[in-house]
Design a protein around this motif. Structure first.
Motif: not given
Length: 212
Positions: A100-115
């Motif tokens: 969707s182009g919501n890159l900041a939100a996507a980065a937050h999700c991927y960071s959370e998923l990494t943890h």
């Protein structure tokens, strides 16, 4: 709902994703994914997660986003953040945000998923490193090239040490080289050692209980 969920999966397995989506939508008709009220049972939460997955595959991101978020929040409460179901829903949400182009939100999700992957399977497991690499790509897309290069450099090194000879190793190094070349082409004035770990990045992942 469990029967409806199984029927939707069967429809999708036979190539009728549209029917699967219809079955799930009907089952969730009285559920509002933007409400504060979460699913009371796992079957309903998994139905929402599957609906999000199918609508992402159809590139219907406006539908997928609220259902993926609601499914993740519900499964996190019902199963725990590190459960396979919750992690799958969070991955779907991250994918939808990115597309969707919501890159900041996507980065937050991927960071959370990494943890969450790290807590469940270890900091050098393939799911952890793959998600961390995707986070680096999203950061780069969002203009944070220095952080992205540092993170991907560290990820590639951890991947090479933990999984020597794995097919993804060359791809990670290729992506890092592409990032470096792009920075050179765009005239970025990064200091020497940009790809070295620095204090502005999260500390290297270690085995620990889940915080995403």
């Amino acid at each position: 709902m469990a029967q409806r969920l199984n029927h939707a999966r069967a429809c999708a397995d036979h190539g009728d994703r549209a029917r699967a989506i219809e079955v799930l939508h009907t089952g969730l008709l009285l559920t509002g994914p933007t409400d504060d009220t979460l699913a009371l049972d796992v079957a309903t939460a998994n139905a929402a997660a599957l609906l999000a997955e199918f609508t992402v595959a159809n590139d219907d991101l406006a539908t997928a986003l609220p259902w993926a978020g609601w499914a993740y929040r519900s499964l996190r409460r019902l199963r725990g953040a590190t459960s396979p179901e919750a992690r799958a829903a969070l991955k779907c949400l991250a994918t939808a945000q990115r597309r969707s182009g919501n890159l900041a939100a996507a980065a937050h999700c991927y960071s959370e998923l990494t943890h969450h992957h790290s807590a469940a399977e270890g900091p050098r497991s393939l799911p952890t490193l793959a998600t961390q690499a995707t986070l680096a790509l999203v950061l780069y897309q969002d203009g944070h090239c220095k952080r992205a290069r540092q993170l991907l450099d560290r990820t590639a090194a951890d991947h090479r040490a933990a999984h020597p000879g794995h097919r993804d190793g060359p791809r990670l190094r290729h992506e890092l080289a592409r990032m470096r070349a792009s920075c050179v082409d765009q005239g970025h004035d990064h200091p020497a050692g940009t790809d070295d770990p620095s204090t502005d990045l999260p500390k290297p992942l270690t085995d620990r209980s889940s915080p995403t």
